[in-house]
Structures are given as C-alpha cells and as structure tokens.
Design an enzyme around this catalytic site. Structure first.
Site, PDB file in Angstrom:
ATOM      1  N   CYS A   2       3.591 -14.623 -26.704  1.00  0.00           N
ATOM      2  CA  CYS A   2       2.621 -15.599 -26.216  1.00  0.00           C
ATOM      3  C   CYS A   2       3.161 -17.021 -26.325  1.00  0.00           C
ATOM      4  CB  CYS A   2       1.352 -15.521 -27.051  1.00  0.00           C
ATOM      5  SG  CYS A   2       0.628 -13.883 -27.076  1.00  0.00           S
ATOM      6  N   ARG A  27       9.738 -16.420 -22.083  1.00  0.00           N
ATOM      7  CA  ARG A  27       9.521 -15.686 -23.328  1.00  0.00           C
ATOM      8  C   ARG A  27       8.821 -14.346 -23.081  1.00  0.00           C
ATOM      9  NH1 ARG A  27       9.607 -19.697 -27.738  1.00  0.00           N
ATOM     10  NH2 ARG A  27       8.434 -18.218 -28.970  1.00  0.00           N
ATOM     11  N   TRP A  75       0.974 -12.206 -24.202  1.00  0.00           N
ATOM     12  CA  TRP A  75       1.729 -10.947 -24.228  1.00  0.00           C
ATOM     13  C   TRP A  75       0.857  -9.997 -25.030  1.00  0.00           C
ATOM     14  CZ3 TRP A  75       4.382  -7.843 -27.919  1.00  0.00           C
ATOM     15  CH2 TRP A  75       5.346  -6.983 -27.385  1.00  0.00           C
ATOM     16  N   ASN A 100      -1.513 -17.528 -30.866  1.00  0.00           N
ATOM     17  CA  ASN A 100      -0.345 -16.641 -30.946  1.00  0.00           C
ATOM     18  C   ASN A 100      -0.386 -15.946 -32.298  1.00  0.00           C
ATOM     19  OD1 ASN A 100       0.485 -17.777 -28.596  1.00  0.00           O
ATOM     20  ND2 ASN A 100       2.365 -18.680 -29.415  1.00  0.00           N
ATOM     21  N   GLY A 101       0.035 -14.698 -32.338  1.00  0.00           N
ATOM     22  CA  GLY A 101       0.044 -13.980 -33.610  1.00  0.00           C
ATOM     23  C   GLY A 101      -0.977 -12.863 -33.589  1.00  0.00           C
ATOM     24  N   GLU A 483      25.525  -2.636 -28.564  1.00  0.00           N
ATOM     25  CA  GLU A 483      25.024  -3.807 -27.864  1.00  0.00           C
ATOM     26  C   GLU A 483      25.083  -3.582 -26.348  1.00  0.00           C
ATOM     27  OE1 GLU A 483      23.290  -6.204 -28.478  1.00  0.00           O
ATOM     28  OE2 GLU A 483      23.684  -7.688 -26.928  1.00  0.00           O
ATOM     29  N   LYS A 487      21.832  -3.668 -23.860  1.00  0.00           N
ATOM     30  CA  LYS A 487      21.745  -4.525 -22.665  1.00  0.00           C
ATOM     31  C   LYS A 487      21.366  -3.687 -21.453  1.00  0.00           C
ATOM     32  CE  LYS A 487      21.511  -7.579 -24.102  1.00  0.00           C
ATOM     33  NZ  LYS A 487      21.666  -8.062 -25.430  1.00  0.00           N
ATOM     34  N   GLU A 490      17.707  -2.457 -21.612  1.00  0.00           N
ATOM     35  CA  GLU A 490      16.744  -3.554 -21.495  1.00  0.00           C
ATOM     36  C   GLU A 490      16.517  -3.998 -20.064  1.00  0.00           C
ATOM     37  OE1 GLU A 490      16.730  -6.981 -24.724  1.00  0.00           O
ATOM     38  OE2 GLU A 490      18.756  -6.437 -24.149  1.00  0.00           O
ATOM     39  N   HIS A 506      29.505  16.080 -33.135  1.00  0.00           N
ATOM     40  CA  HIS A 506      28.421  16.493 -34.041  1.00  0.00           C
ATOM     41  C   HIS A 506      27.079  16.569 -33.314  1.00  0.00           C
ATOM     42  CE1 HIS A 506      31.183  16.338 -37.369  1.00  0.00           C
ATOM     43  NE2 HIS A 506      31.568  15.125 -36.968  1.00  0.00           N
ATOM     44  N   LYS A 605      10.886 -12.771 -25.321  1.00  0.00           N
ATOM     45  CA  LYS A 605      12.097 -13.396 -25.834  1.00  0.00           C
ATOM     46  C   LYS A 605      12.097 -13.541 -27.352  1.00  0.00           C
ATOM     47  CE  LYS A 605      16.079 -15.374 -25.591  1.00  0.00           C
ATOM     48  NZ  LYS A 605      17.214 -14.449 -25.438  1.00  0.00           N
TER      49      LYS A 605
HETATM   50  C1  F6R Z   1      18.119  -8.125 -27.000  1.00  0.00           C
HETATM   51  C2  F6R Z   1      17.352  -9.135 -27.675  1.00  0.00           C
HETATM   52  C3  F6R Z   1      16.559  -8.735 -28.872  1.00  0.00           C
HETATM   53  C4  F6R Z   1      16.728  -9.794 -29.971  1.00  0.00           C
HETATM   54  C5  F6R Z   1      15.816  -9.465 -31.168  1.00  0.00           C
HETATM   55  C6  F6R Z   1      16.017 -10.437 -32.302  1.00  0.00           C
HETATM   56  O1  F6R Z   1      18.770  -8.631 -25.874  1.00  0.00           O
HETATM   57  O2  F6R Z   1      17.332 -10.264 -27.285  1.00  0.00           O
HETATM   58  O3  F6R Z   1      16.937  -7.472 -29.332  1.00  0.00           O
HETATM   59  O4  F6R Z   1      18.066  -9.823 -30.358  1.00  0.00           O
HETATM   60  O5  F6R Z   1      14.483  -9.489 -30.766  1.00  0.00           O
HETATM   61  O6  F6R Z   1      15.762 -11.737 -31.896  1.00  0.00           O
HETATM   62  P1  F6R Z   1      16.314 -12.981 -32.704  1.00  0.00           P
HETATM   63  O7  F6R Z   1      17.795 -12.962 -32.598  1.00  0.00           O
HETATM   64  O8  F6R Z   1      15.694 -14.172 -32.023  1.00  0.00           O
HETATM   65  O9  F6R Z   1      15.841 -12.817 -34.118  1.00  0.00           O
END
Ligand code: F6R
Length: 610
Positions: A2, A27, A75, A100-101, A483, A487, A490, A506, A605
C-alpha cells in the site's frame, strides 16, 4: 504494498495526491482512492479498483477540489479487491482514514465497535481505525488526542493519516511498523509512505519514528513520541534525483535498472577501494573496531536479498575464514536460535522496510548479538536507522518489482565486507588480491556481459511455451541459480526451481524431459568438472539445456544444448557477472509472454507487512 499520500495547503491538492500515487505505483497495488476536503467544508471521495489512471479519470471539477486531502493505493490483505474495500475508510461521515499495515486485533475491535453502535461496512481491518478514532473523539477533546488514544488499542502495524471533515486545518498521522515521512513545504505540508511520492513538491523530509503521532497543519508540524511527549525529529534534505522515477527511454524500469548496473556498481566502489585494499572507515564510524572482533556472521534477509546473503556465506567462509549462517527473516524471527560468541547480525534489504527483516533485527537486539550491520539501499529506511552500522549499496531508486541492480550492488558490498573481515582473520594475500582485482574490473565486465542481450533475446523465444524450468549451479553459483529461478517465476509466471546440481540425482532428475528446460550456470572454476557430470546426467535423460558458460569451459552447442559464452572473469566476481544473463533471460521471456514486467501480478515492491 500500500501507498499513502496526504497534503494540506492553500492550493487545490488533488494533483499533488494523484501524482504522489502514480509515483508509488511501482510498489504494487490493486485499487486506489482519494478524499478531499475544502476550506469551506466541502468533502468528496472517489475510489476505484485498478490503476491510478482509473481513479484520475473518475475525478472531475465537482469532486476534484480540496485544500486538504488523503490518498491511498491498496494491496489487499483483509478483504477482496473491491471499491468498497479501497481506502479511504470513513466513520459516521466524519473521520476519514488511509492506512498501511495490518491491525491484527481488528476482529476484537469490530465486536467492541459494533457494541457501541458502529456498523461495519467493509471487510478491512482499516475501517476499525476510523471508527475507533471517531468513538474517542468526544471524550478526547481533540483529533490529536483521539488518535493518540486510539493507537493504544491497536496491535499490529500501521502508518495512518486521519482527516476530520469538520476541521480542514489539520491532518493527524501515526506510525508504528509502517514507514511514514512528512514533507515540508512553504505554507503547506505533505505526508507519504515513501519520499518518492513527494519529490515533485519538496526535498525536505522528517522521518517519523516508531510510535510517533504528529499533527500537521499548513504552517506547523508537531510530533509526539509513543509516550505522548513532544519531540523534535531532524529535517533531512533528500538528494534523490527527481527523475529517478523515469524510464529514461527504456521500455520497462526493469530493463533500465539492468543497464544501470555498470554505473551503480562503479558508484558503489568509488571511494571505497584503492589499489592496495579498502579505504578505511567505509563501514562507518567505529565500525573497523567492531568488525575486528567478529568471529561469526548471522545473515537475515528475504527473497533476492536472501540470495545475496547465501552467496556472501560462500565468500565469508572461503576467503575471510569467518563462519556464517544465513536465514530467511520470517523463519528466524519465530524460532529459538543460538547466538555464537562475537556474532555480527547482518541484515540485507533493498528497501530497508521489509517487515520480517526489521522484526528479525529487533529480535536479534534482545538476543545479545555483538553488533548489527545492514547492507541496504535506502538511507532513510528503518533498517538503516535501527542498525548499529549501515553500508549503503548506492544502487539508486529501484522501481521494477523484480530486484536486479539492488542484488548486484549487494553482492559487490559483500566482496568488500569479505576483505574487511578477512584481513582480521588470516585471509591470504592472494585471495585479497584476487577479490580486489576482480572488483576493479567489475563495472567493465558487467558492461561487456550486457552485450549478450541480443543472443539471450533469441534464446528467450524457446521458453515462451514452457510451464516449468530448472536452474542448476554449484558452489557460490547455486544462489545465483536460485536468483535466476526467482526472477523467471516472478515476471514470466513460469514455474522455476533451482538446485545445487550435485543434488539432481537425489530427486529432481525424475522431472527431466524435453519439456523441462534446464538452465545451467557454468563458470570455469574448480567445480566445473563436477558440473559437467551433472550436465551429462541431464543429457542422458533427454533434457534440453541452456548453458551460460565461460568460453574456456569448452561447452559446445548441439541439439540438446544451447551455449551462451559469458565473458571470462575472475572467480570472485563470477556470481555477479553470471547474474546478468539470467536477469536478461527472464526479462525477455516475460516480454515475449506479454506479462506486466514492472508490476507482476500479486507482488509488491516493498513488503511492509508480515
Ligand atoms: C525479488 C524481490 C523480493 C525482495 C524481497 C526483500 O525480485 O524483489 O524477493 O528481494 O521482498 O526485499 P528487500 O530487499 O527490500 O528487503
């Protein structure tokens, strides 16, 4: 997650609020709303599901005027994505609230409020904030006092802005667990959950601290701490570029951020290394003495930042001779763990506001860690403020939900930390020299690797009809495979799993067939021969492989294997260099599939709720 924007001015604030919401769009959110109040008492409210533009289109001369206003992108956490659940929420046609929260005890509050005669009209927890403030208004004597009394009843996290329809001269804001920043203007003031929202109107910010409640009028900001005592919080001049939120000619923020990596990595190294080693004091005042005592590192992070932590563990143990554990924050915070002697608690976060990571840091303080260090990208964030030491990654604003440049700058930071800790723990001169020369060459190696984009774009065509994929790596390339898989899933919504390739036999080998692309990260290191055996295991079962390999690793393209040669680089920086083709691969696959690259479905985000 949010987003909140609020404004109080002499002018009409509607455009300030809408532009603020647009700047928070990255975000992630599902609906948006705005409430406006004029000096003459006229009130209007508009809410819409979908993009901020839907909201903007619904605003006209009749409902688009206010000298004070609050706005929100939601959100969904409690209740579906509907106009009725969108903020602002209103009590008795008087108190309007954005939040927010999560108010965790909202069910109990609802019962209490129902007993007082309030009707509950939405599925949200936020509605209870509006009614609680309203119910306390009569006995509290002022809106400020009503909010101060109300927050005592809330369990959970909130950043909230409260507006009283009968008083256009003030907004009350409260913060606990969700960030809020006050923007200072001349004869006008603003509030937002992220300074990014306010950059067009001010550069002067006050960051509220946990438990703060503030009264904001056009000319004044009065802040009270969790005990109701007046407090001063410093004013910070932001140096973030106003245009940080622009795509700069790229089709997506993600692509722009991928291509920014040579520059931001260079910025992150500037003034921190020289020909012979680290510049002293780069981890902050007093940090060198603290780091000299560290014998163990406990890393805590989430998502991409967790993968950076996993890579760091390989480096810290291999080169710096310091033992290291890495754990996902949401697990760490809810289990009993053992604190090693002289242990450094290291958090990693792009945003510095991730709720689980922040909670883990707060828990760790009680557990008796020697000190805490955060590797973070946002200077004004809660993690930076609450950690003993902070190392800024200097990646600049990252807007794409899928983290790219934040990750590679985190890894760069860990190579510096490896040297810092290694120097105190018997690191060999050869290893130090190898890391240092790798770092000096890193920005240009990244530049060179990005020239692979065209061939990766062609490769991506082969993924567009796939539903599953496997990523393989060994050693410090295993977290890079993880990673890469994160990506891809996502932003392209293709199911992707990563395995340390020694683990294939395994279990995961059972998945291999021609419909399951296998992506292999294969630099020329001491595990190469082992990795080649794993590749043969896949080939023998009819798997199709996409291998990102050093030319000297001698992989050749054939009918079961497409090989992309990655520029030769030294061992220390290889995890950073091999990350880039995986970022590009997921970007181009998503592009071909037509997904929302910068705002993938269901994601946000900065994850400021648990
Ligand atoms: C993946 C991504 C998330 C963040 C995670 C932690 O592309 O962006 O997995 O890495 O939510 O976020 P931060 O780094 O802001 O604590």
């Amino acid at each position: 997650m949010c987003g909140i924007v609020g404004a109080i001015a002499e002018r009409n604030v509607v455009e300030i609020l809408l532009e603020g919401l647009r700047r928070l769009e990255y975000r992630g959110y599902d609906s948006a709303g705005v409430a406006l109040l004029s000096n003459n008492g006229d009130y209007s409210q508009v809410r819409r599901t979908g993009k901020v533009n839907e909201l903007a289109n619904a605003i006209d001369a009749k409902n688009g005027m206010g000298n004070v206003g609050i706005a929100h992108t939601r959100w969904a956490t409690h209740g579906g994505v509907t106009e009725n659940n969108a903020h602002p929420h209103v009590s008795k046609d008087r108190i309007s609230v954005v939040h927010n929260g999560i108010i965790e005890n909202y069910q109990a509050l609802r019962e209490e409020l129902k007993a007082q005669g309030y009707s509950i009209d939405t599925d949200t927890d936020t509605e209870t904030i509006a009614h609680t403030v309203h119910s306390l208004l009569a006995t509290s004597g002022s809106l400020l006092a009503a909010v101060q009394n109300a927050v005592k009843k809330f369990h959970g996290a909130y950043g909230t802005v409260v507006m009283d329809r009968e008083d256009p001269s003030r907004l009350i804001v409260a913060r606990s667990g969700s960030p809020l920043v006050i923007g200072l203007g001349i004869g006008e003031n603003f509030i937002a959950s992220d300074q990014m929202a306010l950059l067009p109107v001010t550069r002067r910010f006050i960051y509220l601290e946990e438990g703060d409640v503030a009264e904001i009028t056009r000319r004044e900001v009065k802040i009270y701490d969790a005990y109701g005592q007046p407090v001063e919080r410093g004013v910070v001049e932001s140096n973030i570029n106003h245009d940080a939120g622009d795509k700069g000619g790229y089709r997506h923020y993600m692509l722009k951020e991928i291509y920014e990596q040579p520059t931001v990595v260079r910025n992150g190294l500037q003034g921190r290394i020289n020909d012979s080693g680290l510049v002293s004091g780069i981890f902050g005042e007093g940090a060198d003495e603290l780091l000299a005592k560290v014998k163990h590192v406990q890393i805590i992070a989430c998502g991409t930042s967790y993968h950076a932590g996993m890579t760091a563990r390989y480096w810290l143990e291999q080169y710096a001779n310091v033992s290291c554990n890495v754990e996902i924050a949401s697990e760490f915070r809810y289990r009993k763990s053992v604190v090693h002697p002289n242990s450094l608690l290291l958090t990693i976060s792009q945003s510095g506001e991730t709720a689980d990571t922040l909670a883990a840091l707060r828990l760790a303080k009680e557990l008796g860690y020697m000190a805490s260090l955060t590797v973070c990208n946002v200077e004004s964030s809660s993690l930076v403020r609450e950690s003993d030491m902070a190392f800024m990654t200097k990646a600049g604003a990252e807007i794409g939900v899928a983290s790219t440049k934040a990750f590679t700058t985190q890894l760069t930071a860990f190579l510096l930390l490896t040297i810092a800790l290694g120097e105190k723990n018997g690191m060999s001169a050869a290893d130090k020299e190898m890391i240092l020369s790798g770092l000096h060459s890193l920005p240009s190696k990244i530049e060179e690797t990005l020239t692979l984009a065209k061939s990766i774009e062609v490769l991506a065509e082969e993924f567009s009809d796939k539903n599953h994929s496997l990523f393989l790596g060994r050693g410090e390339q295993y977290p890079i495979a993880m990673e890469g898989a994160l990506k891809l899933k996502e932003i392209s919504y293709i199911h992707a799993e990563a395995y340390a390739s020694g683990e294939l036999k395994h279990g995961p080998l059972a998945l291999i067939d021609e419909k399951m692309p296998v992506i292999v990260v294969a630099p020329n290191n001491e595990l190469l021969e082992k990795l080649k055996s794993n590749v043969e295991e896949v080939r023998a079962r009819g798997g199709i492989m996409y291998v990102f390999a050093d030319k000297n690793a001698n992989f050749k393209s054939d009918e079961t294997m497409r090989v992309i040669n990655v520029p030769n680089c030294n061992e220390a920086i290889a995890p950073i260099v091999y990350t880039l083709p995986l970022q590009l691969l997921s970007y181009y696959v998503a592009l071909i599939k037509g997904t929302d690259v910068d705002q993938p479905r269901n994601l946000a985000k900065s994850v400021t709720v648990e």
